[in-house]
Motif scaffolding. Structure first.
Motif, PDB file in Angstrom:
ATOM      1  N   PRO A   1      78.091 -92.919  86.569  1.00 18.25           N
ATOM      2  CA  PRO A   1      78.894 -93.074  85.745  1.00 18.25           C
ATOM      3  C   PRO A   1      80.137 -92.661  86.213  1.00 18.25           C
ATOM      4  CG  PRO A   1      77.902 -90.750  86.131  1.00 18.25           C
ATOM      5  CD  PRO A   1      76.951 -91.751  86.593  1.00 18.25           C
ATOM      6  N   VAL A   2      80.459 -93.031  87.884  1.00 17.53           N
ATOM      7  CA  VAL A   2      81.453 -93.523  88.690  1.00 17.53           C
ATOM      8  C   VAL A   2      82.177 -94.484  87.988  1.00 17.53           C
ATOM      9  CG1 VAL A   2      80.384 -94.794  90.507  1.00 17.53           C
ATOM     10  CG2 VAL A   2      82.340 -93.511  91.388  1.00 17.53           C
ATOM     11  N   PHE A   3      81.999 -95.455  87.291  1.00 18.11           N
ATOM     12  CA  PHE A   3      82.401 -96.643  86.847  1.00 18.11           C
ATOM     13  C   PHE A   3      82.743 -96.518  85.351  1.00 18.11           C
ATOM     14  CE2 PHE A   3      79.080 -97.982  90.306  1.00 18.11           C
ATOM     15  CZ  PHE A   3      80.028 -98.807  90.581  1.00 18.11           C
TER      16      PHE A   3
ATOM     17  N   VAL B   1      84.336 -88.667  87.428  1.00 19.86           N
ATOM     18  CA  VAL B   1      83.794 -88.407  87.978  1.00 19.86           C
ATOM     19  C   VAL B   1      83.755 -89.970  89.456  1.00 19.86           C
ATOM     20  CG1 VAL B   1      80.751 -89.665  89.019  1.00 19.86           C
ATOM     21  CG2 VAL B   1      81.677 -88.241  86.549  1.00 19.86           C
ATOM     22  N   ALA B   2      84.721 -90.686  88.601  1.00 17.88           N
ATOM     23  CA  ALA B   2      85.232 -91.848  90.064  1.00 17.88           C
ATOM     24  C   ALA B   2      86.372 -90.849  90.995  1.00 17.88           C
ATOM     25  CB  ALA B   2      85.764 -92.817  89.397  1.00 17.88           C
ATOM     26  N   ALA B   3      87.215 -90.404  89.959  1.00 17.88           N
ATOM     27  CA  ALA B   3      88.112 -89.265  90.534  1.00 17.88           C
ATOM     28  C   ALA B   3      87.280 -88.121  92.062  1.00 17.88           C
ATOM     29  CB  ALA B   3      88.984 -88.554  90.484  1.00 17.88           C
ATOM     30  N   ALA B   4      85.891 -87.671  92.031  1.00 14.94           N
ATOM     31  CA  ALA B   4      85.089 -86.816  92.539  1.00 14.94           C
ATOM     32  C   ALA B   4      84.928 -87.206  93.143  1.00 14.94           C
ATOM     33  CB  ALA B   4      84.348 -85.895  91.804  1.00 14.94           C
ATOM     34  N   ALA B   5      84.665 -88.753  93.027  1.00 12.32           N
ATOM     35  CA  ALA B   5      83.616 -89.619  94.626  1.00 12.32           C
ATOM     36  C   ALA B   5      84.510 -90.460  95.712  1.00 12.32           C
ATOM     37  CB  ALA B   5      83.092 -90.614  94.078  1.00 12.32           C
ATOM     38  N   GLY B   6      85.873 -89.936  95.082  1.00 18.45           N
ATOM     39  CA  GLY B   6      87.009 -90.666  96.192  1.00 18.45           C
ATOM     40  C   GLY B   6      87.947 -91.540  95.517  1.00 18.45           C
TER      41      GLY B   6
ATOM     42  N   ALA C   1      91.073 -93.432  93.000  1.00 18.45           N
ATOM     43  CA  ALA C   1      91.609 -92.768  92.642  1.00 18.45           C
ATOM     44  C   ALA C   1      91.624 -93.537  90.514  1.00 18.45           C
ATOM     45  CB  ALA C   1      93.354 -94.012  93.040  1.00 18.45           C
ATOM     46  N   THR C   2      90.981 -94.287  90.944  1.00 22.07           N
ATOM     47  CA  THR C   2      90.856 -94.431  89.413  1.00 22.07           C
ATOM     48  C   THR C   2      89.676 -95.162  88.871  1.00 22.07           C
ATOM     49  OG1 THR C   2      91.494 -96.782  89.172  1.00 22.07           O
ATOM     50  CG2 THR C   2      93.244 -94.912  88.245  1.00 22.07           C
ATOM     51  N   LEU C   3      88.927 -96.262  87.954  1.00 24.30           N
ATOM     52  CA  LEU C   3      87.340 -96.303  87.612  1.00 24.30           C
ATOM     53  C   LEU C   3      87.226 -97.825  89.100  1.00 24.30           C
ATOM     54  CD1 LEU C   3      87.388 -96.259  83.932  1.00 24.30           C
ATOM     55  CD2 LEU C   3      86.161 -95.171  85.571  1.00 24.30           C
ATOM     56  N   PRO C   4      86.302 -97.601  89.576  1.00 26.91           N
ATOM     57  CA  PRO C   4      86.364 -99.051  90.635  1.00 26.91           C
ATOM     58  C   PRO C   4      85.519-100.131  90.003  1.00 26.91           C
ATOM     59  CG  PRO C   4      84.621 -96.983  91.129  1.00 26.91           C
ATOM     60  CD  PRO C   4      85.214 -96.859  89.982  1.00 26.91           C
ATOM     61  N   VAL C   5      85.968-101.604  89.788  1.00 25.07           N
ATOM     62  CA  VAL C   5      85.213-101.887  89.141  1.00 25.07           C
ATOM     63  C   VAL C   5      83.806-102.552  89.414  1.00 25.07           C
ATOM     64  CG1 VAL C   5      85.640-104.809  89.154  1.00 25.07           C
ATOM     65  CG2 VAL C   5      87.369-103.553  89.071  1.00 25.07           C
ATOM     66  N   PRO C   6      82.882-103.006  88.620  1.00 26.93           N
ATOM     67  CA  PRO C   6      81.364-102.799  88.757  1.00 26.93           C
ATOM     68  C   PRO C   6      81.699-103.807  89.588  1.00 26.93           C
ATOM     69  CG  PRO C   6      82.155-102.158  86.866  1.00 26.93           C
ATOM     70  CD  PRO C   6      82.712-102.479  87.186  1.00 26.93           C
ATOM     71  N   PRO C   7      80.351-104.463  90.472  1.00 29.15           N
ATOM     72  CA  PRO C   7      80.333-105.070  91.171  1.00 29.15           C
ATOM     73  C   PRO C   7      80.158-106.685  90.495  1.00 29.15           C
ATOM     74  CG  PRO C   7      79.022-103.941  91.835  1.00 29.15           C
ATOM     75  CD  PRO C   7      79.542-103.126  90.898  1.00 29.15           C
ATOM     76  N   THR C   8      79.581-107.058  89.641  1.00 27.02           N
ATOM     77  CA  THR C   8      79.835-108.894  88.833  1.00 27.02           C
ATOM     78  C   THR C   8      80.951-108.363  87.733  1.00 27.02           C
ATOM     79  OG1 THR C   8      78.406-107.486  87.538  1.00 27.02           O
ATOM     80  CG2 THR C   8      77.337-108.865  89.177  1.00 27.02           C
ATOM     81  N   PHE C   9      81.609-107.530  87.899  1.00 28.36           N
ATOM     82  CA  PHE C   9      83.001-107.616  87.096  1.00 28.36           C
ATOM     83  C   PHE C   9      83.955-108.557  87.545  1.00 28.36           C
ATOM     84  CE2 PHE C   9      87.273-107.275  86.024  1.00 28.36           C
ATOM     85  CZ  PHE C   9      87.205-106.743  84.901  1.00 28.36           C
ATOM     86  N   LEU C  10      83.828-109.538  88.346  1.00 29.01           N
ATOM     87  CA  LEU C  10      84.609-110.199  89.394  1.00 29.01           C
ATOM     88  C   LEU C  10      84.464-111.475  88.792  1.00 29.01           C
ATOM     89  CD1 LEU C  10      85.037-108.830  92.565  1.00 29.01           C
ATOM     90  CD2 LEU C  10      86.961-108.001  91.199  1.00 29.01           C
TER      91      LEU C  10
ATOM     92  N   LEU D   1      87.383-102.722  97.917  1.00 31.26           N
ATOM     93  CA  LEU D   1      87.179-102.947  96.311  1.00 31.26           C
ATOM     94  C   LEU D   1      87.847-102.553  95.521  1.00 31.26           C
ATOM     95  CD1 LEU D   1      84.797-101.312  94.633  1.00 31.26           C
ATOM     96  CD2 LEU D   1      85.202 -98.987  94.960  1.00 31.26           C
ATOM     97  N   ALA D   2      88.043-103.252  94.044  1.00 28.13           N
ATOM     98  CA  ALA D   2      88.743-102.773  93.206  1.00 28.13           C
ATOM     99  C   ALA D   2      89.112-101.851  91.751  1.00 28.13           C
ATOM    100  CB  ALA D   2      88.902-104.631  92.466  1.00 28.13           C
ATOM    101  N   HIS D   3      90.147-101.764  91.806  1.00 30.23           N
ATOM    102  CA  HIS D   3      90.403-100.286  90.597  1.00 30.23           C
ATOM    103  C   HIS D   3      90.909-101.068  89.158  1.00 30.23           C
ATOM    104  CE1 HIS D   3      88.940 -98.805  94.297  1.00 30.23           C
ATOM    105  NE2 HIS D   3      88.345 -97.518  93.836  1.00 30.23           N
TER     106      HIS D   3
END
Length: 152
Positions: free
Chosen positions: A36-38, A43-48, A50-59, A95-97
């Motif tokens: 759920p961090v993605f 959940v993303a904020a609780a994990a540190g 600022a916003t949703l992180p980009v899933p690895p293969t999204f790039l 990491l991108a967000h």
């Protein structure tokens, strides 16, 4: 038609994308990402984050934003009906967000053959950076092209 090795080093058109949180959620769902961090900002904020992180293969999906993302293959004489996805690799630098403006700058890194020229390989390398020029990742994809003029 054989792929001309003279294309090695050719820069392809860059693609810029402002990463949208809704697209990240959609992408995560499409690839079956269950963390759920993605998908959940809380959940993303609780994990540190600022916003949703980009899933690895999204790039890799960023280049698909072009109106014809495979035009470069047609320009070098490759018949898309003879192309297979061979490989993809990622080297991450940061990491991108959601909200980041990312630019992908692809280049043809190599061209080689196997099976006496029946299979041709095109290696595309791409640098992904933020608007400030900071490196996000280096991407490598390998396309396999069947050469109908050569029998293995």
């Amino acid at each position: 038609m054989a792929v001309d090795p003279a294309i090695i080093g050719t820069a392809l058109p860059p693609t810029e994308l402002t990463v949208d949180a809704g697209r990240l959620r959609f992408f995560a769902k499409a690839i079956g990402e269950i963390n759920p961090v993605f998908t959940d900002a809380a959940v993303a904020a609780a994990a540190g984050h600022a916003t949703l992180p980009v899933p690895p293969t999204f790039l890799f999906a960023i280049e698909l934003e072009q109106s014809d993302p495979f035009a470069w293959l047609a320009e070098i004489g490759v018949d898309l009906r003879r192309v297979l996805h061979g490989e993809q690799r990622f080297t991450y630098h940061s990491l991108a967000h959601a909200g980041d403006v990312l630019t992908v700058r692809p280049t043809i890194g190599d061209v080689y053959t196997k099976k006496n020229g029946a299979l041709e390989f095109i290696v595309k390398q791409a640098a992904v950076t933020r608007a400030d020029g900071a490196a996000v990742a280096d991407l490598t994809s390998v396309l396999v092209v069947q050469n109908p003029e050569v029998r293995p």
